[in-house]
Motif scaffolding. Structure first.
Motif, PDB file in Angstrom:
ATOM      1  N   MET A  63      33.979  43.699  44.886  1.00 39.67           N
ATOM      2  CA  MET A  63      33.126  42.544  45.033  1.00 39.67           C
ATOM      3  C   MET A  63      33.607  41.444  44.100  1.00 39.67           C
ATOM      4  N   LEU A  64      33.509  40.229  44.601  1.00 41.79           N
ATOM      5  CA  LEU A  64      33.869  39.080  43.779  1.00 41.79           C
ATOM      6  C   LEU A  64      32.618  38.433  43.205  1.00 41.79           C
ATOM      7  N   PHE A  65      32.730  38.024  41.944  1.00 42.69           N
ATOM      8  CA  PHE A  65      31.645  37.342  41.264  1.00 42.69           C
ATOM      9  C   PHE A  65      32.200  36.124  40.542  1.00 42.69           C
ATOM     10  N   GLN A  66      31.493  35.009  40.647  1.00 45.61           N
ATOM     11  CA  GLN A  66      31.786  33.850  39.813  1.00 45.61           C
ATOM     12  C   GLN A  66      30.904  33.977  38.580  1.00 45.61           C
ATOM     13  N   SER A  76      34.901  31.712  35.712  1.00 46.31           N
ATOM     14  CA  SER A  76      35.813  32.811  35.987  1.00 46.31           C
ATOM     15  C   SER A  76      35.438  33.516  37.284  1.00 46.31           C
ATOM     16  N   ILE A  77      36.427  34.184  37.859  1.00 46.40           N
ATOM     17  CA  ILE A  77      36.202  35.032  39.031  1.00 46.40           C
ATOM     18  C   ILE A  77      36.583  36.459  38.639  1.00 46.40           C
ATOM     19  N   PHE A  78      35.640  37.379  38.839  1.00 48.54           N
ATOM     20  CA  PHE A  78      35.868  38.796  38.570  1.00 48.54           C
ATOM     21  C   PHE A  78      35.884  39.566  39.884  1.00 48.54           C
ATOM     22  N   ASP A  79      36.742  40.569  39.956  1.00 46.66           N
ATOM     23  CA  ASP A  79      36.848  41.441  41.120  1.00 46.66           C
ATOM     24  C   ASP A  79      36.530  42.862  40.648  1.00 46.66           C
ATOM     25  N   VAL A  80      35.297  43.307  40.931  1.00 45.87           N
ATOM     26  CA  VAL A  80      34.820  44.598  40.439  1.00 45.87           C
ATOM     27  C   VAL A  80      34.149  45.377  41.571  1.00 45.87           C
ATOM     28  N   THR A  81      33.852  46.623  41.325  1.00 43.68           N
ATOM     29  CA  THR A  81      33.227  47.482  42.324  1.00 43.68           C
ATOM     30  C   THR A  81      31.802  47.048  42.647  1.00 43.68           C
ATOM     31  N   ASP A  82      31.038  46.726  41.615  1.00 47.24           N
ATOM     32  CA  ASP A  82      29.626  46.368  41.835  1.00 47.24           C
ATOM     33  C   ASP A  82      29.081  45.624  40.615  1.00 47.24           C
ATOM     34  N   ASN A  83      27.810  45.238  40.697  1.00 43.22           N
ATOM     35  CA  ASN A  83      27.216  44.476  39.598  1.00 43.22           C
ATOM     36  C   ASN A  83      27.104  45.292  38.316  1.00 43.22           C
ATOM     37  N   ALA A  84      26.973  46.587  38.420  1.00 40.04           N
ATOM     38  CA  ALA A  84      26.904  47.431  37.221  1.00 40.04           C
ATOM     39  C   ALA A  84      28.232  47.398  36.459  1.00 40.04           C
ATOM     40  N   LEU A 143      32.674  38.028  22.404  1.00 41.34           N
ATOM     41  CA  LEU A 143      31.829  36.845  22.246  1.00 41.34           C
ATOM     42  C   LEU A 143      30.528  36.929  23.034  1.00 41.34           C
ATOM     43  N   PHE A 144      30.273  38.058  23.669  1.00 43.89           N
ATOM     44  CA  PHE A 144      29.058  38.221  24.477  1.00 43.89           C
ATOM     45  C   PHE A 144      27.774  37.798  23.743  1.00 43.89           C
ATOM     46  N   PRO A 145      27.609  38.163  22.469  1.00 44.44           N
ATOM     47  CA  PRO A 145      26.361  37.771  21.789  1.00 44.44           C
ATOM     48  C   PRO A 145      26.160  36.255  21.682  1.00 44.44           C
ATOM     49  N   PHE A 146      27.244  35.494  21.859  1.00 44.11           N
ATOM     50  CA  PHE A 146      27.170  34.042  21.727  1.00 44.11           C
ATOM     51  C   PHE A 146      27.204  33.323  23.079  1.00 44.11           C
ATOM     52  N   MET A 147      27.111  34.067  24.175  1.00 45.90           N
ATOM     53  CA  MET A 147      27.276  33.474  25.503  1.00 45.90           C
ATOM     54  C   MET A 147      25.976  33.400  26.292  1.00 45.90           C
ATOM     55  N   GLU A 148      25.862  32.304  27.025  1.00 50.32           N
ATOM     56  CA  GLU A 148      24.879  32.208  28.098  1.00 50.32           C
ATOM     57  C   GLU A 148      25.703  32.308  29.375  1.00 50.32           C
ATOM     58  N   MET A 149      25.305  33.194  30.284  1.00 45.47           N
ATOM     59  CA  MET A 149      26.091  33.422  31.496  1.00 45.47           C
ATOM     60  C   MET A 149      25.259  33.198  32.751  1.00 45.47           C
ATOM     61  N   ARG A 150      25.951  32.712  33.764  1.00 45.86           N
ATOM     62  CA  ARG A 150      25.377  32.595  35.098  1.00 45.86           C
ATOM     63  C   ARG A 150      26.322  33.311  36.049  1.00 45.86           C
ATOM     64  N   VAL A 151      25.786  34.269  36.782  1.00 45.14           N
ATOM     65  CA  VAL A 151      26.594  35.095  37.671  1.00 45.14           C
ATOM     66  C   VAL A 151      26.198  34.815  39.115  1.00 45.14           C
ATOM     67  N   THR A 152      27.222  34.588  39.952  1.00 47.15           N
ATOM     68  CA  THR A 152      26.999  34.338  41.379  1.00 47.15           C
ATOM     69  C   THR A 152      27.877  35.291  42.181  1.00 47.15           C
ATOM     70  N   PRO A 153      27.267  36.156  43.024  1.00 45.34           N
ATOM     71  CA  PRO A 153      28.082  37.009  43.889  1.00 45.34           C
ATOM     72  C   PRO A 153      28.745  36.152  44.969  1.00 45.34           C
ATOM     73  N   LEU A 154      29.976  36.494  45.319  1.00 47.34           N
ATOM     74  CA  LEU A 154      30.738  35.743  46.310  1.00 47.34           C
ATOM     75  C   LEU A 154      31.171  36.638  47.461  1.00 47.34           C
ATOM     76  N   CYS A 155      31.371  36.030  48.607  1.00 49.54           N
ATOM     77  CA  CYS A 155      31.983  36.747  49.726  1.00 49.54           C
ATOM     78  C   CYS A 155      32.978  35.810  50.403  1.00 49.54           C
ATOM     79  N   ARG A 156      33.882  36.385  51.150  1.00 45.78           N
ATOM     80  CA  ARG A 156      34.933  35.622  51.815  1.00 45.78           C
ATOM     81  C   ARG A 156      34.333  34.646  52.817  1.00 45.78           C
ATOM     82  N   HIS A 157      34.841  33.444  52.810  1.00 45.57           N
ATOM     83  CA  HIS A 157      34.373  32.431  53.760  1.00 45.57           C
ATOM     84  C   HIS A 157      35.141  32.605  55.068  1.00 45.57           C
TER      85      HIS A 157
END
Length: 96
Positions: free
Chosen positions: A1-4, A54-62, A73-87
């Motif tokens: 799965m791709l995630f932005q 960034s774009i990540f290619d992983v098996t699932d959200n877990a 740097l995770f403790p210092f980050m605010e993140m927004r995650v968007t699942p993507l699919c092929r257009h």
């Protein structure tokens, strides 16, 4: 799965500068490792901000959560995650 993933780094004013420099070095090495493994497919800086898209290619959200939560740097980050699919209009077979 791709995630932005948008990562916005918020550095507290009371962080020891030497400690933070070491964390940045460790973060860079981890990012390079994940890119070479094909997990962190793309990494772009957002102009004028301490932020990336960034774009990540992983098996699932877990798996994504596991990766992101181990970034130095995770403790210092605010993140927004968007699942993507092929257009359906994409001309690229693998969207790399």
């Amino acid at each position: 799965m791709l995630f932005q993933v948008e990562m916005d780094v918020k550095v507290p004013h009371d962080v020891d500068p030497k400690r933070f420099e070491e964390l940045k070095k460790t973060e860079k090495a981890k990012a390079e490792e994940l890119q070479k493994a094909g997990v962190w497919r793309h990494l772009w800086r957002v102009v004028g901000h301490y932020k990336n898209v960034s774009i990540f290619d992983v098996t699932d959200n877990a798996e994504l959560h596991s990766i992101l939560s181990t970034l130095p740097l995770f403790p210092f980050m605010e993140m927004r995650v968007t699942p993507l699919c092929r257009h359906p209009s994409s001309i690229h077979e693998d969207d790399r």
